[in-house]
Motif scaffolding. Structure first.
Motif, PDB file in Angstrom:
ATOM      1  N   LEU A 230       0.805  -1.222   0.000  1.00  0.00           N
ATOM      2  CA  LEU A 230       0.000   0.000   0.000  1.00  0.00           C
ATOM      3  C   LEU A 230       0.840   1.275   0.000  1.00  0.00           C
ATOM      4  N   PHE A 231       2.126   1.133   0.238  1.00  0.00           N
ATOM      5  CA  PHE A 231       3.006   2.291   0.368  1.00  0.00           C
ATOM      6  C   PHE A 231       2.935   3.201  -0.856  1.00  0.00           C
ATOM      7  N   TRP A 232       2.816   2.590  -2.057  1.00  0.00           N
ATOM      8  CA  TRP A 232       2.875   3.375  -3.288  1.00  0.00           C
ATOM      9  C   TRP A 232       1.546   4.002  -3.672  1.00  0.00           C
ATOM     10  N   VAL A 233       0.449   3.596  -3.032  1.00  0.00           N
ATOM     11  CA  VAL A 233      -0.877   4.066  -3.438  1.00  0.00           C
ATOM     12  C   VAL A 233      -1.009   5.591  -3.429  1.00  0.00           C
ATOM     13  N   PRO A 234      -0.611   6.291  -2.365  1.00  0.00           N
ATOM     14  CA  PRO A 234      -0.738   7.760  -2.396  1.00  0.00           C
ATOM     15  C   PRO A 234       0.052   8.406  -3.536  1.00  0.00           C
ATOM     16  N   PHE A 235       1.242   7.881  -3.810  1.00  0.00           N
ATOM     17  CA  PHE A 235       2.068   8.439  -4.882  1.00  0.00           C
ATOM     18  C   PHE A 235       1.428   8.186  -6.245  1.00  0.00           C
ATOM     19  N   ILE A 236       0.821   7.016  -6.411  1.00  0.00           N
ATOM     20  CA  ILE A 236       0.142   6.695  -7.670  1.00  0.00           C
ATOM     21  C   ILE A 236      -1.019   7.655  -7.903  1.00  0.00           C
ATOM     22  N   LEU A 237      -1.793   7.923  -6.849  1.00  0.00           N
ATOM     23  CA  LEU A 237      -2.914   8.855  -6.961  1.00  0.00           C
ATOM     24  C   LEU A 237      -2.429  10.252  -7.339  1.00  0.00           C
ATOM     25  N   ILE A 238      -1.325  10.680  -6.744  1.00  0.00           N
ATOM     26  CA  ILE A 238      -0.759  12.000  -7.077  1.00  0.00           C
ATOM     27  C   ILE A 238      -0.299  12.035  -8.529  1.00  0.00           C
ATOM     28  N   ALA A 239       0.357  10.953  -8.973  1.00  0.00           N
ATOM     29  CA  ALA A 239       0.852  10.905 -10.352  1.00  0.00           C
ATOM     30  C   ALA A 239      -0.297  10.945 -11.356  1.00  0.00           C
ATOM     31  N   ALA A 240      -1.352  10.167 -11.096  1.00  0.00           N
ATOM     32  CA  ALA A 240      -2.491  10.144 -12.015  1.00  0.00           C
ATOM     33  C   ALA A 240      -3.190  11.500 -12.050  1.00  0.00           C
ATOM     34  N   PHE A 241      -3.373  12.113 -10.885  1.00  0.00           N
ATOM     35  CA  PHE A 241      -4.009  13.424 -10.815  1.00  0.00           C
ATOM     36  C   PHE A 241      -3.145  14.481 -11.509  1.00  0.00           C
ATOM     37  N   GLY A 242      -1.837  14.438 -11.274  1.00  0.00           N
ATOM     38  CA  GLY A 242      -0.926  15.394 -11.900  1.00  0.00           C
ATOM     39  C   GLY A 242      -0.913  15.257 -13.414  1.00  0.00           C
ATOM     40  N   ALA A 243      -0.918  14.009 -13.906  1.00  0.00           N
ATOM     41  CA  ALA A 243      -0.934  13.793 -15.349  1.00  0.00           C
ATOM     42  C   ALA A 243      -2.219  14.339 -15.973  1.00  0.00           C
ATOM     43  N   TRP A 244      -3.348  14.120 -15.308  1.00  0.00           N
ATOM     44  CA  TRP A 244      -4.633  14.548 -15.857  1.00  0.00           C
ATOM     45  C   TRP A 244      -4.799  16.069 -15.852  1.00  0.00           C
ATOM     46  N   THR A 245      -4.256  16.710 -14.825  1.00  0.00           N
ATOM     47  CA  THR A 245      -4.475  18.154 -14.683  1.00  0.00           C
ATOM     48  C   THR A 245      -3.351  19.009 -15.241  1.00  0.00           C
ATOM     49  N   ARG A 246      -2.148  18.455 -15.424  1.00  0.00           N
ATOM     50  CA  ARG A 246      -1.016  19.290 -15.805  1.00  0.00           C
ATOM     51  C   ARG A 246      -0.324  18.877 -17.102  1.00  0.00           C
ATOM     52  N   MET A 247      -0.614  17.695 -17.624  1.00  0.00           N
ATOM     53  CA  MET A 247       0.032  17.274 -18.867  1.00  0.00           C
ATOM     54  C   MET A 247      -0.829  17.631 -20.077  1.00  0.00           C
ATOM     55  N   ASP A 248      -0.238  17.523 -21.256  1.00  0.00           N
ATOM     56  CA  ASP A 248      -0.920  17.855 -22.506  1.00  0.00           C
ATOM     57  C   ASP A 248      -0.771  16.711 -23.497  1.00  0.00           C
ATOM     58  N   SER A 249      -1.597  16.738 -24.525  1.00  0.00           N
ATOM     59  CA  SER A 249      -1.499  15.810 -25.654  1.00  0.00           C
ATOM     60  C   SER A 249      -1.296  16.623 -26.921  1.00  0.00           C
ATOM     61  N   ILE A 250      -0.417  16.144 -27.782  1.00  0.00           N
ATOM     62  CA  ILE A 250      -0.137  16.829 -29.046  1.00  0.00           C
ATOM     63  C   ILE A 250      -0.899  16.118 -30.155  1.00  0.00           C
ATOM     64  N   SER A 251      -1.806  16.843 -30.807  1.00  0.00           N
ATOM     65  CA  SER A 251      -2.656  16.216 -31.825  1.00  0.00           C
ATOM     66  C   SER A 251      -1.852  15.757 -33.033  1.00  0.00           C
ATOM     67  N   GLY A 252      -0.705  16.381 -33.284  1.00  0.00           N
ATOM     68  CA  GLY A 252       0.106  16.012 -34.441  1.00  0.00           C
ATOM     69  C   GLY A 252       1.104  14.915 -34.151  1.00  0.00           C
ATOM     70  N   ALA A 253       1.036  14.317 -32.961  1.00  0.00           N
ATOM     71  CA  ALA A 253       2.003  13.273 -32.590  1.00  0.00           C
ATOM     72  C   ALA A 253       1.591  11.952 -33.219  1.00  0.00           C
ATOM     73  N   LYS A 254       1.722  11.882 -34.527  1.00  0.00           N
ATOM     74  CA  LYS A 254       1.338  10.689 -35.266  1.00  0.00           C
ATOM     75  C   LYS A 254       2.523  10.218 -36.105  1.00  0.00           C
ATOM     76  N   PRO A 255       2.956   8.970 -35.943  1.00  0.00           N
ATOM     77  CA  PRO A 255       4.042   8.473 -36.782  1.00  0.00           C
ATOM     78  C   PRO A 255       3.550   8.248 -38.209  1.00  0.00           C
ATOM     79  N   ASP A 256       4.457   8.368 -39.190  1.00  0.00           N
ATOM     80  CA  ASP A 256       4.051   8.092 -40.561  1.00  0.00           C
ATOM     81  C   ASP A 256       3.892   6.590 -40.751  1.00  0.00           C
ATOM     82  N   GLY A 257       3.103   6.188 -41.717  1.00  0.00           N
ATOM     83  CA  GLY A 257       2.794   4.767 -41.888  1.00  0.00           C
ATOM     84  C   GLY A 257       3.913   3.961 -42.513  1.00  0.00           C
ATOM     85  N   ASP A 258       4.973   4.609 -42.974  1.00  0.00           N
ATOM     86  CA  ASP A 258       6.038   3.914 -43.698  1.00  0.00           C
ATOM     87  C   ASP A 258       7.222   3.531 -42.803  1.00  0.00           C
TER      88      ASP A 258
END
Length: 491
Positions: A230-258
């Motif tokens: 259970l030791f890691w549970v609080p840190f996991i919750l912080i990481a998930a919350f931080g990723a959801w509220t502070r990270m971004d997604s780049i719409s152009g982050a698509k590899p070419d098909g070749d």
């Protein structure tokens, strides 16, 4: 930072007031890291923020991925019969092998998940997913009758933490310009690898601390293992919350098909995957197995209280190996990745011989020093092999461009994309090598009554890998796609 959605997206270098053009859900529609003005005024801050939360989430992935390496050493004391007696070592090697194989398999789909779901969304998911094995282990440890198959299933779920590396590296690579990408990915990789050392240092201390508040009997050890899970549970919750509220997604982050098909057809993708088994596979395999090996070969250490509390110093190996990785990349820039990788494999073979010598002398200090040397060399090798990959693909396409009259600029851009695709596969195969290493130890112990033959086989395989490195990337007659100039390049 206020995120404002704009239409149309600003022209390159335009003085828009937002860090980038965003739409709902923290998707960035306009991202130009190669534009110096955009990068300095707006891009750098966003990229560094995403890197910070990515490193934290990936670090936790490694924390959970390697969790079993420590827990299995205390499960016998907690009363689980399958971890007692002659079967203990073999069952421990099974439990620590399952997360490795699952993590290796997941690295390929995780590499492409970012393009499908976005970095923010998938980082949140991959971090939150770590709650399942940690809470599941806490429940399993609280029941003394929990069978081994339940722990095998939970071991597979901890393997999801191993897949986080690929999604994290793929995501961060889109945020930074080429000139900054190497340092950013090095920080990201090292931050993740350090999770192994942190778990192997923290978990024995957590278990020892929990035992201070309960009787040191089977029930007490089950309580301590529950606390550790259970030791890691609080840190996991912080990481998930931080990723959801502070990270971004780049719409152009698509590899070419070749790029992916080309990388898969290139023989050097598979040669480098084989070599990465020897470096990263050894780092992962021995990191997971090291605490079990210490307990198997030096059981008297269990009578030394402070040694037990520090996990018999098992964390030192992963710690020095993690710090050696960026150093290996830097040194490869100076002397050449192939040349350094050749000596890495020779050094790994010598380290195995030193380990076997320490066992013959029954010397724990020599054993520990030998393994620390081995971990340092694997870290250096991880850095040097990664340095080789883009150079190999660059040399391949340069010759193709010259012979077929293709634009050199387009050829080099293709090389970067192919190298990126190859890295995902190479990383997965390398992690799978850790599983093979652990299974070789287990099978040798089951059928021959000793792990010594497996160790000597490793020593020979490392020499084979050194020969492969020399044959393809060092000898003067070497030709990659019939391009002899690479033999003298700083590969």
């Amino acid at each position: 930072m206020t995120l404002v959605s704009e239409r149309p997206a600003p022209e390159p270098g335009a003085e828009d007031t937002a860090a980038a053009a965003h739409r709902k859900g923290r998707w960035i529609d306009h991202w130009e890291p190669e534009n110096p003005d955009f990068w300095e005024k707006k891009g750098k801050k966003v990229a560094k923020r995403n890197l910070m939360f990515s490193v934290f989430a990936e670090h936790l992935g490694f924390n959970v991925w390697v969790l079993y390496s420590i827990l299995v050493t205390q499960m016998g004391s907690a009363g689980f019969a399958f971890m007692q007696g002659d079967a203990a070592v073999n069952n421990a090697l099974i439990l620590i092998s399952v997360p490795v194989i699952v993590g290796a398999i997941l690295r390929i789909p995780y590499t492409f998940a970012v393009s499908r779901f976005g970095g923010r969304g998938f980082t949140t998911f991959s971090a939150g997913m770590l709650l399942v094995p940690t809470i599941g282990l806490a429940i399993a440890f609280s029941q003394p009758s929990t069978p081994m198959w339940v722990f095998v299933v939970l071991a597979a779920l901890t393997g999801f933490g191993g897949g986080n590396f690929s999604s994290s590296m793929a995501n961060i690579s889109f945020f930074f310009p080429e000139s900054k990408k190497g340092a950013a990915l090095g920080i990201n990789a090292a931050g993740g690898n350090l999770g192994v050392a942190v778990t192997q240092l923290a978990m024995p201390l957590v278990i020892a601390g929990a035992l201070l508040f309960t009787a040191q009997d089977e029930a007490g050890y089950r309580f301590a293992l529950t606390v550790a899970a259970l030791f890691w549970v609080p840190f996991i919750l912080i990481a998930a919350f931080g990723a959801w509220t502070r990270m971004d997604s780049i719409s152009g982050a698509k590899p070419d098909g070749d790029s992916y098909p080309r990388a898969m057809k290139n023989k050097h993708t598979w040669i480098m995957a084989f070599l990465y088994i020897g470096t990263f596979g050894s780092f992962v395999g021995f990191s997971f197995a090291f605490p079990t090996l210490l307990r198997a070969y030096f059981p008297e250490l269990q009578n030394v209280g402070w040694m037990v509390a520090l996990g018999n110093l098992a964390f030192i190996g992963a710690l020095v190996g993690s710090f050696a990785r960026p150093a290996g990349g830097w040194f490869a820039d100076k002397v050449g990745g192939a040349k350094l990788t050749f000596f890495v494999f020779v050094g790994l073979s010598a380290s195995i011989a030193a380990v076997m010598g320490s066992l013959a002398l029954e010397s724990f200090p020599l054993y520990l020093i030998s393994f620390i040397g081995l971990f340092i060399i694997t870290g250096v090798g991880n850095g040097s092999t990664y340095r080789m990959i883009p150079m190999i693909f660059s040399a391949s396409v340069r010759h193709r461009a010259e012979s077929e009259g293709i634009s050199m600029e387009k050829a080099l851009a293709s090389a970067k994309r192919q190298a990126g695709a190859a890295i995902g596969v190479i990383g997965a195969v390398g992690a799978f090598g850790g599983f093979v290493l652990q299974q070789a130890l287990r099978l040798s112990n089951v059928h021959l009554g000793t792990m010594a033959p497996a160790f000597w086989i490793y020593a020979v395989v490392f020499l084979v890998m050194a020969s492969v490195t020399w044959w393809y990337y060092l000898r003067t007659s070497f030709a990659i796609s019939r391009a002899p100039s690479l033999a003298h390049a700083n590969v």
